[in-house]
Every structure is written in structure tokens, then in C-alpha cells.
Design a protein around this motif. Structure first.
Motif, PDB file in Angstrom:
ATOM      1  N   GLN A 114       0.669 -10.288   6.798  1.00 37.54           N
ATOM      2  CA  GLN A 114       1.080  -9.521   5.637  1.00 37.54           C
ATOM      3  C   GLN A 114       1.985  -8.345   5.983  1.00 37.54           C
ATOM      4  O   GLN A 114       2.717  -7.855   5.123  1.00 37.54           O
ATOM      5  CB  GLN A 114      -0.167  -8.983   4.895  1.00 37.54           C
ATOM      6  N   ASP A 115       1.944  -7.889   7.237  1.00 34.74           N
ATOM      7  CA  ASP A 115       2.731  -6.718   7.639  1.00 34.74           C
ATOM      8  C   ASP A 115       2.590  -6.559   9.148  1.00 34.74           C
ATOM      9  O   ASP A 115       1.785  -7.247   9.786  1.00 34.74           O
ATOM     10  CB  ASP A 115       2.235  -5.451   6.914  1.00 34.74           C
ATOM     11  N   HIS A 117       2.064  -3.313  10.322  1.00 32.65           N
ATOM     12  CA  HIS A 117       1.122  -2.196  10.390  1.00 32.65           C
ATOM     13  C   HIS A 117      -0.264  -2.695   9.993  1.00 32.65           C
ATOM     14  O   HIS A 117      -0.437  -3.267   8.916  1.00 32.65           O
ATOM     15  CB  HIS A 117       1.541  -1.065   9.449  1.00 32.65           C
ATOM     16  N   VAL A 120      -1.677  -1.329   6.527  1.00 35.17           N
ATOM     17  CA  VAL A 120      -0.986  -1.880   5.357  1.00 35.17           C
ATOM     18  C   VAL A 120      -1.282  -3.371   5.211  1.00 35.17           C
ATOM     19  O   VAL A 120      -1.514  -3.863   4.105  1.00 35.17           O
ATOM     20  CB  VAL A 120       0.537  -1.645   5.460  1.00 35.17           C
ATOM     21  N   ALA A 121      -1.290  -4.088   6.331  1.00 35.13           N
ATOM     22  CA  ALA A 121      -1.590  -5.528   6.286  1.00 35.13           C
ATOM     23  C   ALA A 121      -2.970  -5.769   5.696  1.00 35.13           C
ATOM     24  O   ALA A 121      -3.160  -6.675   4.873  1.00 35.13           O
ATOM     25  CB  ALA A 121      -1.500  -6.131   7.682  1.00 35.13           C
ATOM     26  N   VAL A 153       7.215 -11.486   2.099  1.00 30.87           N
ATOM     27  CA  VAL A 153       7.842 -10.171   1.909  1.00 30.87           C
ATOM     28  C   VAL A 153       8.013  -9.881   0.426  1.00 30.87           C
ATOM     29  O   VAL A 153       8.129 -10.785  -0.406  1.00 30.87           O
ATOM     30  CB  VAL A 153       9.189 -10.081   2.646  1.00 30.87           C
ATOM     31  N   GLN A 156       6.872  -3.999  -1.409  1.00 29.53           N
ATOM     32  CA  GLN A 156       6.042  -3.054  -0.679  1.00 29.53           C
ATOM     33  C   GLN A 156       6.223  -3.099   0.843  1.00 29.53           C
ATOM     34  O   GLN A 156       5.719  -2.214   1.538  1.00 29.53           O
ATOM     35  CB  GLN A 156       4.559  -3.281  -1.028  1.00 29.53           C
ATOM     36  N   ASN A 157       6.917  -4.126   1.365  1.00 31.45           N
ATOM     37  CA  ASN A 157       7.081  -4.157   2.825  1.00 31.45           C
ATOM     38  C   ASN A 157       8.510  -4.437   3.295  1.00 31.45           C
ATOM     39  O   ASN A 157       8.784  -4.389   4.492  1.00 31.45           O
ATOM     40  CB  ASN A 157       6.119  -5.170   3.464  1.00 31.45           C
ATOM     41  N   HIS A 160      10.789  -2.263   5.941  1.00 33.52           N
ATOM     42  CA  HIS A 160      10.681  -2.304   7.407  1.00 33.52           C
ATOM     43  C   HIS A 160      10.616  -3.760   7.886  1.00 33.52           C
ATOM     44  O   HIS A 160       9.861  -4.101   8.787  1.00 33.52           O
ATOM     45  CB  HIS A 160       9.480  -1.485   7.908  1.00 33.52           C
ATOM     46  N   MET A 164       8.889  -5.682  11.259  1.00 37.59           N
ATOM     47  CA  MET A 164       7.949  -6.802  11.155  1.00 37.59           C
ATOM     48  C   MET A 164       8.424  -7.990  11.981  1.00 37.59           C
ATOM     49  O   MET A 164       7.624  -8.676  12.630  1.00 37.59           O
ATOM     50  CB  MET A 164       7.754  -7.191   9.687  1.00 37.59           C
ATOM     51  N   THR A 352       8.222   2.064  -1.902  1.00 39.06           N
ATOM     52  CA  THR A 352       7.697   2.211  -0.552  1.00 39.06           C
ATOM     53  C   THR A 352       6.266   1.716  -0.468  1.00 39.06           C
ATOM     54  O   THR A 352       5.640   1.388  -1.465  1.00 39.06           O
ATOM     55  CB  THR A 352       7.752   3.686  -0.124  1.00 39.06           C
ATOM     56  N   ILE A 353       5.736   1.697   0.732  1.00 40.86           N
ATOM     57  CA  ILE A 353       4.356   1.255   0.945  1.00 40.86           C
ATOM     58  C   ILE A 353       3.421   2.137   0.134  1.00 40.86           C
ATOM     59  O   ILE A 353       3.502   3.364   0.191  1.00 40.86           O
ATOM     60  CB  ILE A 353       3.992   1.338   2.432  1.00 40.86           C
TER      61      ILE A 353
END
Length: 377
Positions: A114-115, A117, A120-121, A153, A156-157, A160, A164, A352-353
Motif C-alpha cells: 500500500q505504501d 512508509h 501509512v501502509a 496508487v 493519498q500516496n 511520493h 515507493m 497529501t497523506i
């Protein structure tokens, strides 16, 4: 039209899942555990698939690992002469179980991330799964099976995406699929929070193009651009009833995973009809084959044999008519439904996130969905 054999079966062996992704495209009405096909019923299905000349069996869900008989099912599909592919979030897959699946004949595994980070994931997935997926990816590389990483994607992601991709490179997959969220099921319900801005999409396309050049010969990159930003629609699932059969957990046979949203249509069940008859003669699979059903502008369009009018489910969800030109097409009479969504995304604040609290807020609408999906067998 000359009808060829289906190339693959998408085996949705369960709708149970430990994750709670807000971009999930599964139907909002899920098949219950009690209705799932048994091991022997799936074994019979795979035998029929082999006789139909299919080449691939894609195990998906929900989370296919929620089925305790997954090793037996993979073995049955391999025994029917099918190339076996497991599409999974990896939860419930230990090194011992992975070895058993490989021994049973698993050819390919796809792990979703999912990400890059971890925090966040885990927010996006609604479960603490990220660290386990990393460990699992390293374990997979010890086996002689093909390995794909799927990265979904969205708004929200996307900011970056390059980071990723760098993270995924470290996992050494053979292939990476970078797929923009497609708006069906829960993803459609959460579209306002997931729809990327035009600037995000433009930058993402450039990043993917650069990555393809940089990794050429080392790692294959496949990218699925969001329908809403394309000039013309894609041939959804290769065209209705032209290449694939999807069998849901309760045995319904569908041309695609979202087909049950189409009101007024009924679909056959493998418990009542054989796959050969369903593929060749069932009203549901014949409904949107050929060109006779097409309205204008599809009927007179030179692209009608390439995109087949686009996605029937998207046409129904956005235009209220399954026979309409897919609104994702720039020529569609109902294209305004797509441009309005893009316009809203362009001016929406906060691409953004999200913070932890706002992400939970985003997921509140799915609480009943979560409760069902986490029920144990």
C-alpha cells in the motif's frame, strides 16, 4: 463472431480478508462463508477449466490465504494443466505454508503493497501488515517462482511514487504493477478521497516512463492509468466474455469482478451449469459480445473492435445504463460524469497523506464491511 476458448479463470475463492483497504473494488455485498464452494467443487471447476483449454488460474479474493485448503486447490489447478498465480496480501503466509504451496505447483505469487512508509501502509490497509510483507518478499526470493509486487496508487500516496518505486526495487521482484485505483465497490464509495489531481497523474506517468527505461532488462514495469484520465476507455477484462471467466466464492460465473452491479442481469452458477455451456451459450456471457448491442457513438467508431465500448459496469455506475458508451470515453454522451469528478479532484484541498485520525474518519463508512471480512473460518 468467432468465439475462442477463455484464456484464464479468476478464482475468487473467498471474500474474507484481514485487510480493510478503502480502495477495495470488491462488491459491497459479499458472498458469505457458508456459501463458498467446497474443495471438491473447486477441484471440479479446475478440471472443467483444463478441458476448456484455459491456460491460467488466478487465485484471489478477498484474501485467498483465508482458505485452509489453498494448497489442495493450487494442486488441483496445477493438475488440470493450469499455470497457477496467487494474488495475496500475504497475511497468513508463513515460510512453511509458502513451501507447501510451491511443492503443490504454485508458479507465480503477487504481493500487494500500500505504501513505502510502514505507518501509512498500515493505515491504508487497516491492519499492521507492512513489516510481514517485507519479510515474506525476502522469503519468496528463495524459491524458483515468479514474483510480482502490486502497488495501488491514488491521491493519498502519489506524491511520493518515486520513493515507493525505490522501496519496491529493494524487494527484487521480477515485475511491478503500478495500478491506479479503479472506482468500483468500496473504491467508488471513497472516490472523493482517492481521486488524484491531474497534476499528480501527469507526474506519475513521467515517473513510470523514466523507471521503465532505467530498469529495462532488470525488472518489468506495468502501469494501469486511471480510466477517468484516458481519452478512450480500455477494453475492460479484454472485452466482455472474450478472454476471462471469473468465479466468485459462491460459484457465480461472471465476465468481470463487478458484473453483479448490473441490475436486471442474472448469472449462472457452476453448481447448476457447466463452464463450457456458460462460456458459449449463457445469456449473460453473450449479452455484450459482438457489436449488435452497441449504441452510437460506439457503433460507428473505428475503435469499437479495440475497446468494445469500454466497461459495462462503469457505464452502469456512472451513466445508469449498462448499454451506454463508457463515460470514461471522451466521446461518450455521459462523459460529464467523469469530467465533473476530475474537476472536483482538481480543487479539493488536501492531496497529501492523511493523519491517523482523518484516515480513520475516511474508513468509518466501511465498519460493517470490516466486521464481516475479519470473521475467522
Amino acid at each position: 463472431m468467432m468465439l475462442s476458448n477463455p484464456l484464464a479463470v479468476i478464482a475468487e475463492i473467498t471474500h474474507r480478508c484481514p485487510l480493510h483497504c478503502v480502495y477495495c473494488s470488491n462488491p459491497t455485498q459479499l458472498a458469505s462463508v457458508d456459501s463458498e464452494l467446497s474443495t471438491s467443487e473447486w477441484n471440479d471447476v479446475f478440471q472443467q477449466c483444463g478441458k476448456l483449454g484455459m491456460l491460467h488460474a488466478h487465485f484471489t479474493g478477498g484474501e485467498p490465504l483465508a482458505r485452509r485448503d489453498l494448497v489442495e486447490l493450487v494442486s488441483a489447478a496445477r493438475g488440470a494443466g493450469l499455470y497457477t498465480n496467487l494474488i495475496t496480501a500475504g497475511i497468513g503466509l508463513t515460510e512453511m505454508r509458502l513451501q507447501a504451496l510451491v511443492d503443490a505447483g504454485l508458479d507465480h505469487i503477487q504481493i500487494s503493497f500500500q505504501d513505502s512508509h510502514e505507518d501509512v501502509a498500515n493505515w491504508i490497509a487497516g491492519a499492521k501488515a507492512h513489516a510481514h510483507k517485507i519479510e515474506l518478499s525476502h522469503a519468496i526470493r528463495k524459491h524458483k517462482i515468479a514474483f510480482t509486487v502490486n502497488l495501488v496508487v491514488h491521491r493519498q500516496n502519489l506524491d511520493h511514487l518515486d520513493e515507493m518505486i525505490g522501496f519496491i526495487e529493494q524487494l527484487s521482484p521480477d515485475r511491478v504493477e503500478i495500478a491506479h485505483t479503479q472506482y468500483y465497490g468500496w473504491a467508488l464509495a471513497n472516490r472523493a478521497a482517492l481521486m488524484p489531481t491531474p497534476a499528480q497523474v501527469e507526474r506519475a506517468v513521467a515517473i513510470v516512463a523514466e523507471t521503465e527505461k532505467r530498469l529495462a532488462g532488470r525488472m518489468r514495469i506495468d502501469s494501469v492509468v486511471p480510466d477517468y484520465y484516458a481519452k478512450f476507455p480500455k477494453a475492460c477484462m479484454g472485452g466482455w466474455g472474450r478472454k476471462l471467466m471469473l468465479i466468485n466464492p459462491s460459484g457465480k460465473v461472471l465476465p468481470c469482478h463487478a458484473a453483479e452491479v448490473l441490475s436486471g442481469m442474472s448469472f449462472e452458477n457452476v453448481r447448476e451449469k457447466n463452464l463450457c455451456w456458460i462460456w458459449q451459450d449463457s445469456p449473460s456471457f453473450r449479452r455484450f459480445r459482438g457489436e449488435d448491442w452497441m449504441p452510437e457513438p460506439c457503433r460507428g467508431c473505428e475503435r469499437r473492435s479495440e475497446d468494445f465500448g469500454g466497461c459495462r459496469c462503469q457505464a452502469f455506475l456512472l451513466a445508469g445504463d449498462a448499454t451506454a458508451t463508457d463515460p470514461a470515453c471522451s466521446l461518450a454522451p455521459a462523459h460529464e460524469a467523469v469530467t465533473a469528478a476530475i474537476h472536483a479532484a482538481s480543487f479539493q484541498v488536501g492531496a497529501t497523506i492523511p493523519t491517523a485520525s482523518s484516515f480513520v474518519q475516511l474508513q468509518k463508512a466501511n465498519q460493517n464491511f470490516w466486521r464481516y471480512r475479519t470473521n475467522p473460518e
